[in-house]
Design a protein around this motif. Structure first.
Motif, PDB file in Angstrom:
ATOM      1  N   ALA A  20       2.275   1.908  -3.480  1.00  0.00           N
ATOM      2  CA  ALA A  20       1.332   2.604  -4.364  1.00  0.00           C
ATOM      3  C   ALA A  20       1.325   4.103  -4.071  1.00  0.00           C
ATOM      4  N   THR A  52       2.062  -6.305  -9.401  1.00  0.00           N
ATOM      5  CA  THR A  52       0.641  -5.952  -9.395  1.00  0.00           C
ATOM      6  C   THR A  52       0.448  -4.479  -9.064  1.00  0.00           C
ATOM      7  N   VAL A  53       1.150  -3.998  -8.046  1.00  0.00           N
ATOM      8  CA  VAL A  53       1.053  -2.583  -7.671  1.00  0.00           C
ATOM      9  C   VAL A  53       1.572  -1.701  -8.807  1.00  0.00           C
ATOM     10  N   ARG A  82       2.601   7.214  -6.636  1.00  0.00           N
ATOM     11  CA  ARG A  82       1.726   8.350  -6.980  1.00  0.00           C
ATOM     12  C   ARG A  82       2.361   9.677  -6.585  1.00  0.00           C
ATOM     13  N   ASP A  95       0.841  -1.207   0.000  1.00  0.00           N
ATOM     14  CA  ASP A  95       0.000   0.000   0.000  1.00  0.00           C
ATOM     15  C   ASP A  95       0.873   1.253   0.000  1.00  0.00           C
ATOM     16  N   LYS A 116       1.687  -2.311 -12.003  1.00  0.00           N
ATOM     17  CA  LYS A 116       0.720  -2.325 -13.098  1.00  0.00           C
ATOM     18  C   LYS A 116      -0.484  -1.447 -12.768  1.00  0.00           C
ATOM     19  N   ASP A 117      -1.008  -1.570 -11.551  1.00  0.00           N
ATOM     20  CA  ASP A 117      -2.158  -0.765 -11.134  1.00  0.00           C
ATOM     21  C   ASP A 117      -1.864   0.728 -11.194  1.00  0.00           C
ATOM     22  N   GLN A 118      -0.607   1.100 -10.944  1.00  0.00           N
ATOM     23  CA  GLN A 118      -0.217   2.512 -10.935  1.00  0.00           C
ATOM     24  C   GLN A 118       0.295   2.986 -12.294  1.00  0.00           C
ATOM     25  N   GLY A 119       0.341   2.095 -13.266  1.00  0.00           N
ATOM     26  CA  GLY A 119       0.794   2.463 -14.607  1.00  0.00           C
ATOM     27  C   GLY A 119       2.296   2.661 -14.689  1.00  0.00           C
TER      28      GLY A 119
END
Length: 77
Positions: free
Chosen positions: A38, A66-67, A42, A35, A69-72
């Protein structure tokens, strides 16, 4: 857009998190869990992480990937 270059040897998720903290100029300001990772990505507006010597175990890499990818964020190894 920010790119992060990590040239140190990364063997564990903690190594990866600590290396990210050192890119901010300190030993104890990197993420402590996924967490936090991420949030860190950002806040830093990170788009690419280049880790030239990364040897994470598959189970550690999966969570990090995974993190990212989720954050681009693209990871280049």
């Amino acid at each position: 857009m920010q790119r992060i270059l990590i040239t140190e040897h990364i063997r564990t998720r903690a190594d990866f998190f600590n290396a990210l903290g050192r890119t901010r100029g300190c030993e104890d300001c990197g993420p402590r869990n996924l967490d936090d990772l991420a949030d860190f990505l950002r806040e830093q507006h990170t788009t690419v992480i280049v880790a030239s010597h990364m040897e994470l175990a598959e189970e550690d890499l999966q969570g990090v990937a995974t993190v990212l990818k989720d954050q681009g964020v693209k990871l280049v190894r």
